[in-house]
Design a protein around this motif. Sequence first.
Motif, short mmCIF file in Angstrom:
data_model
loop_
_atom_site.label_atom_id
_atom_site.label_comp_id
_atom_site.label_asym_id
_atom_site.label_seq_id
_atom_site.Cartn_x
_atom_site.Cartn_y
_atom_site.Cartn_z
N HIS A 202 -2.87 5.01 4.55
CA HIS A 202 -3.38 4.30 3.37
C HIS A 202 -3.45 2.82 3.68
CE1 HIS A 202 0.76 3.06 1.99
NE2 HIS A 202 1.11 4.22 2.54
N CYS A 203 -4.47 2.19 3.14
CA CYS A 203 -4.69 0.76 3.32
C CYS A 203 -4.67 0.12 1.95
CB CYS A 203 -6.02 0.52 4.02
SG CYS A 203 -6.24 -1.18 4.62
N ASP A 204 -3.76 -0.80 1.74
CA ASP A 204 -3.59 -1.46 0.44
C ASP A 204 -4.12 -2.88 0.54
OD1 ASP A 204 -1.88 0.54 -1.27
OD2 ASP A 204 -1.10 0.61 0.77
N LEU A 213 -8.99 -10.27 1.20
CA LEU A 213 -8.15 -11.39 1.62
C LEU A 213 -6.83 -10.92 2.22
CD1 LEU A 213 -8.53 -14.04 -1.22
CD2 LEU A 213 -9.92 -13.70 0.83
N PHE A 214 -6.42 -9.72 1.84
CA PHE A 214 -5.16 -9.17 2.36
C PHE A 214 -5.30 -7.66 2.45
CE2 PHE A 214 -1.24 -6.88 1.32
CZ PHE A 214 -0.40 -7.31 2.34
N SER A 215 -4.82 -7.09 3.56
CA SER A 215 -4.73 -5.64 3.67
C SER A 215 -3.61 -5.29 4.63
CB SER A 215 -6.06 -5.02 4.13
OG SER A 215 -6.40 -5.45 5.43
N ILE A 216 -3.01 -4.15 4.39
CA ILE A 216 -1.92 -3.68 5.23
C ILE A 216 -2.05 -2.17 5.36
CG2 ILE A 216 -0.29 -3.47 3.30
CD1 ILE A 216 1.91 -4.45 5.24
N THR A 217 -1.86 -1.66 6.58
CA THR A 217 -2.06 -0.24 6.85
C THR A 217 -0.72 0.46 7.02
OG1 THR A 217 -4.06 -0.84 8.08
CG2 THR A 217 -3.27 1.41 8.32
N SER A 218 -0.59 1.61 6.37
CA SER A 218 0.62 2.41 6.47
C SER A 218 0.23 3.86 6.72
CB SER A 218 1.44 2.32 5.18
OG SER A 218 1.68 0.97 4.82
N LYS A 219 1.19 4.61 7.22
CA LYS A 219 0.94 6.02 7.55
C LYS A 219 1.88 6.90 6.75
CE LYS A 219 1.01 9.21 11.53
NZ LYS A 219 1.28 9.31 12.98
N GLY A 230 3.81 21.88 -1.62
CA GLY A 230 5.07 22.56 -1.34
C GLY A 230 6.32 21.77 -1.63
N GLY A 231 6.18 20.61 -2.23
CA GLY A 231 7.36 19.79 -2.46
C GLY A 231 7.82 19.15 -1.17
N GLY A 232 9.03 18.60 -1.19
CA GLY A 232 9.57 18.01 0.03
C GLY A 232 9.76 16.52 -0.09
N ILE A 233 9.88 15.87 1.04
CA ILE A 233 10.23 14.47 1.11
C ILE A 233 8.97 13.63 1.34
CG2 ILE A 233 11.60 12.73 2.31
CD1 ILE A 233 13.34 14.70 0.87
N PHE A 234 8.71 12.72 0.43
CA PHE A 234 7.59 11.79 0.57
C PHE A 234 8.04 10.61 1.42
CE2 PHE A 234 5.49 7.89 -0.89
CZ PHE A 234 4.15 8.24 -0.75
N ARG A 235 7.27 10.31 2.48
CA ARG A 235 7.60 9.17 3.33
C ARG A 235 6.32 8.45 3.75
NH1 ARG A 235 10.52 11.28 8.38
NH2 ARG A 235 9.24 13.11 7.94
N SER A 236 6.42 7.16 3.83
CA SER A 236 5.33 6.34 4.35
C SER A 236 5.94 5.13 5.03
CB SER A 236 4.40 5.89 3.22
OG SER A 236 3.34 5.09 3.72
N ALA A 237 5.23 4.59 6.02
CA ALA A 237 5.74 3.42 6.74
C ALA A 237 4.57 2.58 7.26
CB ALA A 237 6.63 3.84 7.91
N VAL A 238 4.76 1.28 7.24
CA VAL A 238 3.77 0.34 7.79
C VAL A 238 3.63 0.58 9.29
CG1 VAL A 238 3.25 -2.10 8.18
CG2 VAL A 238 4.28 -1.35 6.00
N ALA A 267 -6.90 -2.61 -4.34
CA ALA A 267 -7.43 -1.30 -3.96
C ALA A 267 -6.40 -0.56 -3.12
CB ALA A 267 -8.73 -1.45 -3.18
N HIS A 268 -6.33 0.74 -3.35
CA HIS A 268 -5.49 1.64 -2.56
C HIS A 268 -6.42 2.73 -2.02
CE1 HIS A 268 -2.09 4.20 -1.40
NE2 HIS A 268 -2.71 5.20 -2.00
#
Length: 405
Positions: A202-204, A213-219, A230-238, A267-268
């Motif tokens: 995702h790019c915010d 003017l600003f954007s940052i990419t995370s996975k 299926g449920g579970g653990i949500f994780r994201s990191a820059v 924007a997301h």
Amino acid sequence: MENTAKTFVCISNYFKGSDFLINLKKLNNKVFLITSEKLNDKPWPFEYIDEVFYMPGQDVDWNLEHLLLGISNLMKHEKIDAVVALDDFDVEKATYIRENLRIDGMGQTTGRYFRDKLAMRMRAKSCGISNPKFSALFNDNEINNFADSVSPPWVLKPRSEASASGIIKVHNKEELWNNINELGNNRFKYLVEQFRPGAVYHCDSLIVNGKILFSITSKYLATPMEISQGGGIFRSAVIEYGSEDDVAIKACNEQVIKGFGLKHGAAHSEYIKCNDDGKVYFLETSSRVGGAHLAEMVAAASDINLWAEWAAIEDALAKGHTYKLPKVKKEFAGIVLTLSKYEHPDLSAFSDPEVCFRVPLEYHAGLIVKSKDRDRVMQLLDDYATRLTTDFATVAKQQEVKNLH
């Protein structure tokens, strides 16, 4: 250029955007909030809101004519300078109000590109943006042509859902038609597209006058679809700044923001790097700050509060000022979040100095960590995911998982 206070109507079906409301008021504006009556007990920052109006109904079923009538009555004694949608479900409401009351801002056609997944697909295709193969469900022959020419698996997607809930994965033509027939008269509310496994990013972004003017990419370390199904653990990191993936995602993001016509705001957007060909494809976008506390993760890594800066952009636009982005830090952060079997889970055992935020939602257990070292962030996310799974995690029914929203 002027400093006269402006009047903003902010619309939100969810309890979110407090930093937006606070900063908008601090910038010397009149702030009205319209939200659902079911949220009247939430801790909105009332001291920064001039008046709150409550609409009956759940989520998406507000009566738009009643909303329009209420705002038009408000306009009898208040000059409304801007209408802001704080969440996906509010984009249609805001565009409808702007169109009817001739208030500046995104109109209904452009708004569709940021809400309707079929409109997104068609717009991306017309702009030459890499896109999964897809088909509307309007015409039987078109559906058959899609199924006969595009290799499965495929996914049936709701055109207007704000999360990954409601997506149906199918593996052959017979299964596709069985699901379409079960949709009945609601089939036009869905599309079908090719499912291509890969890493989802995702790019915010923050946008002014059509320029990012600003954007940052995370996975996403576990994709929203996997969590939804299926449920579970949500994780994201820059991800690593300036890496090959970062450059490719941001290049595609530039195409999307420009091609879809987002002039200003936040924007997301989500993208997939497919396993089979290594290329980046556009998945979806939205004209808002990302949910699931991704804004706090972005702030931990960059010192940019997306909500507060979005408010500053709206303020500058209304007053004719030039918006200036604060200094950006380039560190790393990540989030780990799960539904919890406890209403208020005790996360005190997660005491590493990198912990900078604890998710305050009821029946959720989640933390954000930050560090100058991305490997340390990833190490903590892996460790915390295991511990949260063992001690706190539970699985909700699929339709309930959108609480991560």
